[in-house]
Design an enzyme around this catalytic site. Structure first.
Site, PDB file in Angstrom:
ATOM      1  CG  ASP A   1      -2.042   1.002   1.133  1.00  0.00           C
ATOM      2  OD1 ASP A   1      -2.411   1.392   0.010  1.00  0.00           O
ATOM      3  OD2 ASP A   1      -2.556   1.411   2.184  1.00  0.00           O
TER       4      ASP A   1
ATOM      5  CG  ASN B   1       1.067   3.964   4.136  1.00  0.00           C
ATOM      6  OD1 ASN B   1       0.792   4.473   5.212  1.00  0.00           O
ATOM      7  ND2 ASN B   1       0.264   3.100   3.530  1.00  0.00           N
TER       8      ASN B   1
ATOM      9  CG  ASP C   1      -0.321   0.986   7.493  1.00  0.00           C
ATOM     10  OD1 ASP C   1      -0.403  -0.138   8.003  1.00  0.00           O
ATOM     11  OD2 ASP C   1      -1.291   1.586   7.000  1.00  0.00           O
TER      12      ASP C   1
END
Length: 330
Positions: free
Chosen positions: A212, A217, A229
């Site tokens: 992701d 992030n 994350d």
């Protein structure tokens, strides 16, 4: 999925959970923005700050969470700047620790991990040098990710992932009747195009990914980048960690990707056949995001934060965007 597993997660419960792993909070606690899990920043009595993540019940197995933790620790050991989980020690009976070294705590209805607080800001993607630095960073991450595959984590499967999302939305009756025929027809065409694109590019090498890797992030602090994350860490093609960092017209995205790859290929090879998967991956993410909202709709935080979901206007917009994606994939 209902939120019953979070019903008792009061501030005191969070502080007690940290006490149970020998981390004594001073009482200051702040809930951070996270829809999927429950994440809190806490200050400890020694003056340091940590972030505690309470995993959504039922989403990942213990083995999947621990494989995420092992990847983060492996990256950190290779000096790839990520935020790994802290090694925990049990201070109370009734709390079980898992992992080697232990990084996951299990007690009652909850499973949680703790990491050092590591703040930062989103990088400026319109700066070519920043894009090259991000490319180098992801290239280093992927060099470690290629060492061995994930066993328990999700393996990206465009057909299975897309069709599961479509079935969830249809079976749950989330699309209003006045929008259903147009949306369903367009979505099925779009998913077929996604599957065809991946089939045409096969065979593709896969590796362990961040999963992701959007700008929120990959954070910048004092001129250095770090990733946060890894909750969506998966096995898939390298482009999955690159496509969310490019946007705009086709020519603009091509230049951005070239700049990313100029840094990336200092550490990892890139298969140019994966370039054509950017729009298919964007399309797949659109459909899966709608299914994610549907799957979490019984969690009271979702209707509160996504009030437009389920409206005719939302699904009309989804149909329009999927038609645009069909054109982009051509």
């Amino acid at each position: 999925m209902a939120i019953s597993g979070y019903a008792d997660l009061t501030p005191q419960q969070v502080l007690d959970a940290l006490d149970a792993v020998a981390l004594r909070g001073d009482g200051r606690i702040l809930q951070l923005n996270s829809y999927e899990n429950r994440v809190f920043q806490l200050f400890l009595e020694d003056g340091s700050a940590v972030v505690a993540k309470f995993y959504r019940p039922g989403r990942w197995s213990d083995a999947q969470i621990l494989e995420e933790h092992e990847f983060a620790l492996e990256l950190a050991a290779a000096e790839v700047p990520v935020v790994p989980p802290l090694v925990l020690e049990s201070a109370e009976a009734g709390v079980r620790l898992a992992g080697v070294p232990p990084t996951l705590a299990l007690g009652g209805a909850h499973r949680w991990a703790v990491a050092a607080r590591c703040a930062g800001r989103e990088p400026e993607l319109d700066d070519p040098e920043t894009l090259r630095r991000i490319g180098r960073f992801i290239g280093r991450l992927h060099a470690v990710g290629r060492r061995r595959p994930f066993v328990h984590r999700h393996h990206l499967d465009p057909r299975a992932d897309g069709r599961r999302a479509l079935a969830l939305l249809l079976d749950g009756g989330f699309v209003p009747g006045d929008q259903l025929p147009a949306w369903q027809s367009t979505c099925e065409q779009a998913l077929t195009a996604v599957e065809s694109a991946f089939a045409a590019a096969a065979p593709l090498a896969t590796l362990r990914l961040h999963g992701d890797c959007h700008p929120g992030n990959v954070l910048s602090r004092d001129g250095a980048l770090h990733a946060v994350d890894l909750d969506d860490a998966m096995q898939g093609p390298a482009v999955q960690d690159l496509w969310m960092l490019v946007s705009g017209e086709r020519s603009t995205m091509a230049r951005q990707l070239d700049t990313l790859l100029a840094g990336y290929e200092e550490f990892s090879d890139f298969d140019d056949r994966e370039r054509v998967l950017i729009e298919p991956l964007r399309t797949l993410r659109m459909v899966r995001h709608a299914a994610w909202l549907a799957e979490r709709w019984t969690d009271p935080s979702f209707p509160l934060n996504f009030p437009y979901f389920g409206t005719s206007a939302y699904w009309s917009q989804q149909t329009t965007q999927l038609r645009e994606q069909l054109e982009a994939m051509e």
